[in-house]
Design an enzyme around this catalytic site. Sequence first.
Site, short mmCIF file in Angstrom:
data_model
loop_
_atom_site.label_atom_id
_atom_site.label_comp_id
_atom_site.label_asym_id
_atom_site.label_seq_id
_atom_site.Cartn_x
_atom_site.Cartn_y
_atom_site.Cartn_z
N LYS A 121 0.83 -1.21 0.00
CA LYS A 121 0.00 0.00 0.00
C LYS A 121 0.87 1.26 0.00
CE LYS A 121 -2.84 2.86 2.77
NZ LYS A 121 -2.86 3.28 4.14
N ASP A 139 -7.01 1.52 1.27
CA ASP A 139 -6.98 1.68 2.73
C ASP A 139 -8.32 1.21 3.29
OD1 ASP A 139 -8.81 3.68 2.17
OD2 ASP A 139 -7.87 5.17 3.46
#
Length: 220
Positions: A121, A139
């Site tokens: 990420k 997220d």
Amino acid sequence: MTKLEKVNFAVRTLDELYPTIPIPLDHKDPYTLLIAVLMSAQSTDVRVNQITPLLFAKADNPYDMVKLSVDEIREIIKPVGLSPMKSKGIHGLSQILIEKYNGKVPRDMALLEELPAVGHKTASVVVSQAFGIPAFPVDTHIHRLMYRWGFSNGKNVVQTERDAKRLFPKEIWNRLHLQIIWYGREYSPARGWDLEKDIITKTIGRKSVLDEYHKTKKSR
């Protein structure tokens, strides 16, 4: 509505709400973005934005960062949480950037993911926001909304990212992932959720999610 119509409705609504998109983490270049994103794990952007100026006042590039000890870094970033791991990661990746990349942050996802404390990420956010390379960092907000909107089954973030990349045109990934994050925060949070304000979920939401919402509301 067909799946495509739902996707188009979500994209159109997000474009109307967020024609210009604020970047959540304050930074001035790829390195400071990388450090800010690394620090944001299990913390809030607000908290990170309060602490990064203190760290960057002492070191806003890898050469100055390695002059600080891991303990000095940890002391500064303690309020963001997970400081033992993050301070080691910040010091370690700064050292690697100097040794392998002349102090520059690489533009390649795979190379970024090799750096200490940098996960998929974090690497996705950096390539997307620092270099404009299409990526779709997922997220908790994006994971939640992709499920609420019936665009992904919500099993894990890997699946959610795969589904998002399949559904949305590549050329809008970079702005869209930020738009969804802001929308999730403002209109479709995990707690204190008011469906009346959440126009997208209200219009295209997964039936089981809407049914559960109304059932919970009635029982209050």
